[in-house]
Design a protein around this motif. Structure first.
Motif, PDB file in Angstrom:
ATOM      1  N   SER A 296      49.669  86.987  49.842  1.00 52.24           N
ATOM      2  CA  SER A 296      49.918  88.429  50.611  1.00 52.24           C
ATOM      3  C   SER A 296      51.404  88.564  50.532  1.00 52.24           C
ATOM      4  O   SER A 296      52.333  88.228  50.286  1.00 52.24           O
TER       5      SER A 296
ATOM      6  N   ALA B  86      53.957  91.671  52.849  1.00 55.85           N
ATOM      7  CA  ALA B  86      53.948  92.504  53.706  1.00 55.85           C
ATOM      8  C   ALA B  86      55.363  93.392  53.669  1.00 55.85           C
ATOM      9  O   ALA B  86      56.231  92.573  53.549  1.00 55.85           O
TER      10      ALA B  86
ATOM     11  N   LYS C  14      49.044  98.532  57.945  1.00 57.27           N
ATOM     12  CA  LYS C  14      49.972  97.165  57.783  1.00 57.27           C
ATOM     13  C   LYS C  14      51.058  97.239  56.653  1.00 57.27           C
ATOM     14  O   LYS C  14      51.756  96.325  56.728  1.00 57.27           O
TER      15      LYS C  14
ATOM     16  N   THR D 289      50.638  96.065  53.955  1.00 49.85           N
ATOM     17  CA  THR D 289      50.326  94.955  53.184  1.00 49.85           C
ATOM     18  C   THR D 289      49.558  95.010  52.195  1.00 49.85           C
ATOM     19  O   THR D 289      48.514  95.955  52.030  1.00 49.85           O
TER      20      THR D 289
END
Length: 122
Positions: free
Chosen positions: A21, A23, A75, A77
């Motif tokens: 992930s 971000a 987001k 992300t």
């Protein structure tokens, strides 16, 4: 100030899966594209996958069919699902945000994360 933070690296056996992930946070108006690069010891940094705001993706030939990149624009992300991992996938994976528009002025910027280690054992 914009920050790009990766997570999800680790050690996995060949054939296994990992999900990375990334971000981006801070003073961001929009991000044109986000993606992942990787750098193995003694090698140059190479593109793994990239995705635009509209969802268009581009993958390195070496990961096509095994890796899937997705994005949550709200987001800022991105997620890299890595399946059928191979020892040659071992590298530090870096998140890259490019074409970043910030509210403080004109221009497009790019930012890199610190990297997350992915190790695939045979």
């Amino acid at each position: 100030q914009v920050h790009v933070v990766e997570s999800g690296g680790g050690l996995v056996q060949a054939g296994g899966s990992l999900r990375l992930s990334c971000a981006a946070s801070g003073s961001i108006t929009s991000i044109n594209a986000m993606g992942w690069y990787r750098q193995a010891p003694g090698k140059q940094r190479e593109l793994v996958a990239i995705i635009t705001t509209g969802g268009d993706t581009n993958y390195a030939d070496s990961v096509k069919g095994r890796f899937t990149l997705s994005r949550d624009n709200a987001k800022n992300t991105v997620y890299l699902q890595m399946n059928s991992l191979k020892p040659e996938d071992t590298a530090v994976y870096y998140c890259h945000a490019l074409g970043v528009v910030v509210p403080t002025g004109p221009g497009l910027y790019e930012y890199w994360g610190q990297g997350t280690q992915v190790t695939v054992s045979s």
